[in-house]
Motif scaffolding. Structure first.
Motif, PDB file in Angstrom:
ATOM      1  N   ARG A 129     -14.658  66.544  30.131  1.00 61.27           N
ATOM      2  CA  ARG A 129     -14.549  65.153  29.927  1.00 61.27           C
ATOM      3  C   ARG A 129     -15.522  64.316  30.761  1.00 61.27           C
ATOM      4  N   ALA A 130     -16.361  63.493  29.905  1.00 58.84           N
ATOM      5  CA  ALA A 130     -17.381  62.894  30.459  1.00 58.84           C
ATOM      6  C   ALA A 130     -16.741  61.628  31.255  1.00 58.84           C
ATOM      7  N   VAL A 131     -17.055  61.274  32.519  1.00 55.34           N
ATOM      8  CA  VAL A 131     -16.356  60.174  33.078  1.00 55.34           C
ATOM      9  C   VAL A 131     -17.131  59.190  33.476  1.00 55.34           C
ATOM     10  N   ASP A 132     -18.357  59.421  33.711  1.00 56.46           N
ATOM     11  CA  ASP A 132     -19.661  58.564  34.174  1.00 56.46           C
ATOM     12  C   ASP A 132     -20.876  58.918  33.935  1.00 56.46           C
ATOM     13  N   ALA A 133     -21.788  57.939  33.921  1.00 58.65           N
ATOM     14  CA  ALA A 133     -23.267  58.056  33.758  1.00 58.65           C
ATOM     15  C   ALA A 133     -23.830  57.275  34.969  1.00 58.65           C
ATOM     16  N   VAL A 134     -24.882  57.783  35.727  1.00 61.67           N
ATOM     17  CA  VAL A 134     -25.546  57.380  36.726  1.00 61.67           C
ATOM     18  C   VAL A 134     -27.100  57.175  36.287  1.00 61.67           C
ATOM     19  N   ASP A 135     -27.746  55.909  36.458  1.00 63.75           N
ATOM     20  CA  ASP A 135     -29.126  55.805  36.070  1.00 63.75           C
ATOM     21  C   ASP A 135     -30.072  56.690  37.241  1.00 63.75           C
ATOM     22  N   GLU A 136     -30.856  57.515  36.750  1.00 64.70           N
ATOM     23  CA  GLU A 136     -31.826  58.068  37.305  1.00 64.70           C
ATOM     24  C   GLU A 136     -33.421  57.827  37.183  1.00 64.70           C
ATOM     25  N   GLY A 137     -33.505  56.747  37.256  1.00 67.42           N
ATOM     26  CA  GLY A 137     -34.726  55.901  36.843  1.00 67.42           C
ATOM     27  C   GLY A 137     -35.170  56.356  35.368  1.00 67.42           C
ATOM     28  N   PRO A 138     -36.062  57.245  35.249  1.00 66.31           N
ATOM     29  CA  PRO A 138     -36.288  57.738  33.681  1.00 66.31           C
ATOM     30  C   PRO A 138     -35.037  58.923  33.433  1.00 66.31           C
ATOM     31  N   LEU A 143     -21.491  62.687  34.765  1.00 60.98           N
ATOM     32  CA  LEU A 143     -20.534  63.338  35.455  1.00 60.98           C
ATOM     33  C   LEU A 143     -19.573  63.949  34.582  1.00 60.98           C
ATOM     34  N   VAL A 144     -19.302  65.300  34.494  1.00 58.48           N
ATOM     35  CA  VAL A 144     -18.342  65.761  33.477  1.00 58.48           C
ATOM     36  C   VAL A 144     -17.090  66.603  34.335  1.00 58.48           C
ATOM     37  N   ARG A 145     -16.096  66.028  34.200  1.00 59.66           N
ATOM     38  CA  ARG A 145     -14.912  66.518  34.893  1.00 59.66           C
ATOM     39  C   ARG A 145     -14.270  67.933  33.996  1.00 59.66           C
ATOM     40  N   VAL A 159     -25.355  59.663  24.116  1.00 63.31           N
ATOM     41  CA  VAL A 159     -24.527  59.140  23.350  1.00 63.31           C
ATOM     42  C   VAL A 159     -23.230  58.968  23.688  1.00 63.31           C
ATOM     43  N   ASP A 160     -22.715  57.880  24.075  1.00 65.17           N
ATOM     44  CA  ASP A 160     -21.307  57.620  24.229  1.00 65.17           C
ATOM     45  C   ASP A 160     -20.373  57.721  22.699  1.00 65.17           C
ATOM     46  N   ALA A 161     -19.679  58.471  22.705  1.00 63.89           N
ATOM     47  CA  ALA A 161     -18.675  58.805  21.808  1.00 63.89           C
ATOM     48  C   ALA A 161     -17.245  59.133  22.060  1.00 63.89           C
ATOM     49  N   THR A 162     -17.126  58.415  23.165  1.00 62.54           N
ATOM     50  CA  THR A 162     -15.704  58.540  23.798  1.00 62.54           C
ATOM     51  C   THR A 162     -14.668  57.886  23.502  1.00 62.54           C
ATOM     52  N   GLY A 163     -14.779  57.173  22.231  1.00 69.02           N
ATOM     53  CA  GLY A 163     -13.641  56.444  21.827  1.00 69.02           C
ATOM     54  C   GLY A 163     -13.542  55.135  22.491  1.00 69.02           C
ATOM     55  N   ARG A 164     -12.314  54.498  22.314  1.00 71.27           N
ATOM     56  CA  ARG A 164     -12.246  53.257  23.077  1.00 71.27           C
ATOM     57  C   ARG A 164     -12.473  52.985  24.427  1.00 71.27           C
ATOM     58  N   ARG A 165     -12.184  54.091  25.125  1.00 77.63           N
ATOM     59  CA  ARG A 165     -12.558  54.004  26.652  1.00 77.63           C
ATOM     60  C   ARG A 165     -13.939  53.795  26.927  1.00 77.63           C
ATOM     61  N   ALA A 166     -14.897  54.173  26.181  1.00 77.64           N
ATOM     62  CA  ALA A 166     -16.132  54.070  26.466  1.00 77.64           C
ATOM     63  C   ALA A 166     -16.855  54.320  27.708  1.00 77.64           C
ATOM     64  N   ALA A 167     -16.446  55.528  27.835  1.00 77.49           N
ATOM     65  CA  ALA A 167     -16.578  56.127  29.398  1.00 77.49           C
ATOM     66  C   ALA A 167     -18.040  56.035  29.916  1.00 77.49           C
ATOM     67  N   LEU A 168     -19.071  55.993  29.146  1.00 79.77           N
ATOM     68  CA  LEU A 168     -20.318  55.868  29.958  1.00 79.77           C
ATOM     69  C   LEU A 168     -21.049  54.385  29.726  1.00 79.77           C
TER      70      LEU A 168
END
Length: 389
Positions: A129-138, A143-145, A159-168
Motif C-alpha cells: 500500500r503506497a503511503v507517501d512519496a518524497v521528492d529526490e531531486g530528479p 514509501l510502500v507499506r 501515477v497516483d491511482a489510490t482513489g479518493r485518499r490520493a496517497a501520493l
C-alpha cells in the motif's frame, strides 16, 4: 538496494485507472511496477461502482481489451427504472444511449482482469500500500507499506491511482470535496435453484429518491447490490445493522419490491463507502500525475466513475511515457488538465440538472444542500470545499 527497486515509473493503486496506466506504460517499453494490495477472494465480497457505460467500448478496443474485458459473466445492462421528481417509475432503456447497452460488472473480476493484462504486458506486480512519496531531486522515493515493514522504491514518474485518499498527491495538491455523500450497501447473493430458490433475473437498475437521499439496486454477476446514498449526519444508525438496513429498504416504494425471499432471510452486514465528488488541483506536477478517483471522483448518480477511471488512467500512463521519452512535462500536463477539466465541467452540469429535477423535498437537508451547491453553477462559481490533509 536491488535493481528491481528502481523503476522508470511506479503506479500506486490497482483499480481500473492504475491498471490501465501501468498497461500503457509497459507497452511503451517502460520498466514499471504496479503497487496494489487487492483483497483476498471471499464469499460475499464485492466492490461497488459496477456500471460501465457502453461508451467504454472504443477505449477497450484501442487497448486490445475487447471483448474479453466485458465478456460473461459480466451482465449487459437492460435499462433503468427511475423514480425521481415524482412518485411514478419511469423507464430509461439502452436505446437512449447512443452507444447502446452498457454492462453491470463484477468489479472484483473486472479489476483483476485489467491488472492481469498490465502484468502480461510487463508491469511488475508489487503487493503493498503506497503511503507517501518524497521528492529526490530528479525523481521520487515512494514509501510502500507491506506486511513486514516499509519498502522504498525509486522512480522518475509516479501515477497516483489510490482513489479518493490520493496517497501520493495529497501533499502536493489541494483536494476539493463536493459534499459528504456516503453509501451504505449490501450484496444479496443470487439464489441457487439447487437450493429451491429461483435465480434473480431482473437486470434493470432501479433508482429511487427518498426524503433523506436516494437508493439504487442493480443485478451483478455476484448478486444484487442494494445501496442507500445520504450524508453521514443524516444517516439512520439502524442502517449499520442487517435488520435495520433491510427494514429501511422495504419501506421504499420500489427498491424493496426487487428483493426476493432469499434476500429477506439473511441479509449481510452493510458496508459503507465514501461517495462524494472530489477534484484535485492540480492533477499533476514534477514527476507525478493522478488518475481515477485520486484526480476526479464522481457522485455515483452519474454512473461515469469507471469510464472516467479508464480514460484518465490511459491518458496518465501516456503522459508519463511521453515525459520519460523526453517530452517537456508542462505542455503534457496542460493537455491532461484540459481533458479532465472538460470532464469535470460536463459532470457538474449534469449533476446540477439531476438534483434540480427532484423538487418534492427541496427544503429537507439532503436536497437543500444539493441545490445550494449548484447555485451560481451556470456562472461557473460552483463551490468545492477544500478537504484537509
Amino acid at each position: 538496494m536491488t535493481r528491481h527497486e528502481v523503476y522508470d515509473a511506479v503506479v500506486a493503486g490497482g483499480g481500473p485507472a492504475g491498471a490501465v496506466a501501468a498497461l500503457v506504460l509497459a507497452r511503451a517499453g517502460r520498466h514499471v511496477a504496479i503497487v496494489d494490495d487487492p483483497p483476498a477472494p471471499a464469499a460475499g465480497s464485492h466492490k461497488v461502482g459496477e456500471s460501465l457505460p457502453s461508451a467504454a467500448a472504443p477505449l477497450l478496443r484501442d487497448l486490445n481489451l475487447w471483448p474479453d474485458g466485458t465478456a460473461a459473466p459480466h451482465l449487459r445492462s437492460t435499462g433503468m427504472y427511475v423514480s425521481w421528481g415524482s412518485p411514478a417509475l419511469h423507464e430509461r432503456g439502452p436505446v437512449q444511449d447512443p452507444y447502446g447497452a452498457g454492462w453491470q460488472l463484477d468489479r472484483l473480476r473486472f479489476d483483476a482482469f485489467l491488472r492481469e493484462a498490465a502484468h502480461a504486458a510487463g508491469a511488475e506486480p508489487l503487493r503493498g500500500r503506497a503511503v507517501d512519496a518524497v521528492d529526490e531531486g530528479p525523481g521520487l522515493r515512494l514509501l510502500v507499506r507491506q506486511e513486514h515493514g516499509t519498502r522504498e522504491l525509486r522512480c522518475a514518474w509516479a501515477v497516483d491511482a489510490t482513489g479518493r485518499r490520493a496517497a501520493l498527491a495529497r501533499r502536493r495538491a489541494i483536494r476539493r470535496r463536493e459534499d459528504r455523500l456516503v453509501a451504505a450497501h449490501v450484496l444479496m447473493p443470487r439464489q441457487n435453484p439447487s437450493t429451491g430458490g429461483e435465480p434473480d433475473q431482473e437486470a434493470r437498475t432501479v433508482v429511487e429518491a427518498v426524503p433523506g437521499g436516494w437508493w439504487y439496486t442493480t443485478l451483478t454477476p455476484a448478486g444484487r447490490i442494494v445501496a442507500h446514498l445520504t450524508d453521514p449526519d443524516l444517516a439512520d444508525p439502524r442502517l449499520r445493522t442487517p435488520d435495520g438496513f433491510l427494514r429501511a429498504a422495504l419501506r421504499t416504494r420500489y427498491i424493496g419490491a426487487r428483493l426476493t425471499a432469499g434476500d429477506l432471510a439473511g441479509p449481510p452486514v452493510p458496508r459503507w463507502s465514501a461517495a462524494h465528488g472530489l477534484r484535485l488541483e492540480p492533477y499533476g506536477g514534477r514527476g507525478w500525475i493522478a488518475a481515477g478517483d485520486a484526480a476526479l471522483a464522481f457522485d455515483p448518480l452519474s454512473s461515469q466513475g469507471i469510464l472516467t477511471a479508464l480514460h484518465s488512467g490511459a491518458r496518465a500512463g501516456l503522459a508519463a511515457a511521453l515525459c520519460l521519452a523526453g517530452a517537456p512535462p508542462r505542455p503534457v500536463l496542460a493537455s491532461y488538465t484540459d481533458f479532465l477539466d472538460g470532464v469535470a465541467a460536463a459532470y457538474a452540469r449534469h449533476h446540477a440538472e439531476a438534483y434540480a429535477a427532484e423538487t418534492r423535498w427541496s427544503q429537507l437537508p439532503f436536497w437543500h444542500r444539493r441545490r445550494a451547491l449548484h447555485q451560481g453553477a451556470g456562472q461557473g462559481t460552483r463551490d468545492w470545499g477544500v478537504l484537509s490533509v
